[in-house]
Design an enzyme around this catalytic site. Structure first.
Site: not given
Length: 447
Positions: A211, A376
């Site tokens: 991430c 994302c």
């Protein structure tokens, strides 16, 4: 109505993050392998049979491992599938960004592994100690040897707090936290609550990370919190990243730079955290464009995204590439040298962001290839998200016929309120399709 349709469509997309990649692997288990090796000619052991044997062995009980084992259960039967996972708790890690900002509780992010393990599937409660693909065997820490016909590696990656001088002991300090670990994520929130005045410093390491948007998400949330509590005027919000860019995809980077400038956030590119002096409340950064040049920054609050890398058991195995990651074909997720081995998630060397979306978005149809789709949701405040979606080539691959680089409240509610519920009740069970059909629908058949 437009927002409602967007919510519904996005739920369908995100609920299915794992499905496409799992189905690509399932398809290739049924079909010929790209290497031209037939199933009957796969590697077999010359040793005596292991004490345990399974048609499908899954290494890792994270998101990819659990969802994949659920699919394999339906394909092969529960008695033919086993998962090796030592942890008693399973965590929905994407929500830790909001936990670190006080918007969610850490308790809401976890459930007992037993509650999410597919019923009937064998759960081997131990850590993988050795992988031997030449003999189709795995040995665990408790000495158990398991043989397999097919192997799915979903071991994730390893956090390396120890690679920053002084950081492991510094994490005991009340002004330092990290959203990357269940043990330290609540410390971020406490440090933010106790902030008085001075520098609030946020870091991005000089390694691949899972991430990659998370280190700056907490910066935006902290800025928002300080504004809401009247402390922002006495705070300098600083983001030091090892990267040469704020975000890897230009369309979203341009939008984020506008946010940075409008909120008076200080971003320093190519600055890598190398030491933390907790007693002095100092963070030491190296200028990667001028190695050896360092800068010391005092902090009132420090959030650290630690260096990360492949887990040691994978790195030391024949399955690894030179950097230690699982060496898979980027188009079909099959190992390049062992055709009965497949990879999923952060442990692979796929040239895309290590996100949940990347875990789950390989293409189902046999005539197509995984295009590297990743997503994302960049949380930019307590009620807005910039939804970045892109492919292997770094090109936007958006689901909605709108400008997703714009901050939107509806995307925040999707991430914060809807996705956790659907993760536990649908995502891990492997019941949903991927974003491609919805993208085509919303774009009238065009990519």
């Amino acid at each position: 109505m437009g927002q409602l349709l967007s919510i519904i469509a996005h739920i369908l997309m995100y609920c299915s993050l794992l499905f496409q990649q799992r189905m690509a692997a399932l398809h290739r288990l049924r079909q010929c392998h790209p290497t031209g090796t037939a199933i009957s000619h796969l590697h077999t052991s010359s040793r005596a049979p292991a004490k345990q044997h399974y048609k499908m062995l899954v290494l890792g009980g994270g998101s990819g491992g659990i969802a994949m084992s659920a699919r394999m259960k339906r394909m092969l039967g529960a008695e033919n599938v086993a998962v090796v996972e030592p942890s008693e708790m399973h965590y929905y890690q994407p929500i830790w960004t909001l936990v670190g900002a006080g918007a969610k509780s850490v308790a809401s992010s976890g459930r007992p592994t037993a509650s999410i393990m597919p019923s009937g599937v064998k759960w081997v409660k131990s850590r993988v100690q050795e992988i031997s693909p030449d003999t189709n065997t795995v040995r665990t820490e408790d000495g158990t040897e398991i043989s397999y016909e097919y192997l799915i590696v979903a071991l994730g990656l390893q956090l390396h707090y120890e690679k920053i001088k002084g950081l492991p002991e510094a994490l005991e300090h009340p002004k330092i936290g990290s959203n990357y670990s269940v043990e330290t994520v609540e410390k971020t929130w406490k440090a933010l609550q106790n902030f008085k005045e001075g520098n609030a410093v946020f870091t991005f390491p000089n390694t691949p990370v899972k991430c990659p948007g998370a280190p700056q998400k907490i910066m935006y949330l902290s800025d928002d919190f300080l504004r809401k509590t009247g402390k922002r005027a006495n705070a300098n919000v600083i983001y030091n990243t090892s990267l040469p860019v704020l975000f890897g995809i230009k369309k979203y980077a341009d939008s984020l730079w506008q946010i940075v400038k409008s909120r008076d956030l200080q971003v320093n590119l190519r600055h890598n955290l190398i030491e933390v002096r907790a007693d002095k409340q100092e963070a030491v950064f190296e200028n990667l464009d001028n190695p050896g040049e360092t800068k010391v920054i005092e902090f009132e609050m420090l959030h650290v995204a630690p260096p990360m890398g492949p887990c040691s058991v994978l790195k030391d195995s024949p399955l690894a590439d030179q950097a230690g990651w699982l060496d898979v074909d980027k188009d079909c997720l099959q190992h390049k040298r062992y055709p009965n081995v497949f990879g999923i998630g952060d442990c692979t060397n796929l040239p895309t962001a290590k996100t949940a979306a990347a875990v789950g978005s390989a293409i189902l149809e046999s005539t197509l290839r995984y295009d590297g789709y990743s997503s994302c949701p960049l949380v930019t405040s307590y009620n807005t998200v910039v939804l970045a979606e892109f492919d292997y080539n770094g090109q936007p691959l958006e689901t909605f016929p709108i400008n997703q680089a714009k901050e939107r409240r509806v995307m925040y509610h999707m991430k914060a309120d809807l996705m956790p519920y659907l993760y536990w009740h649908g995502f891990l069970r492997g019941l949903w399709g991927g974003p491609e059909p919805y993208r085509k629908l919303l774009h009238l058949g065009m990519k």
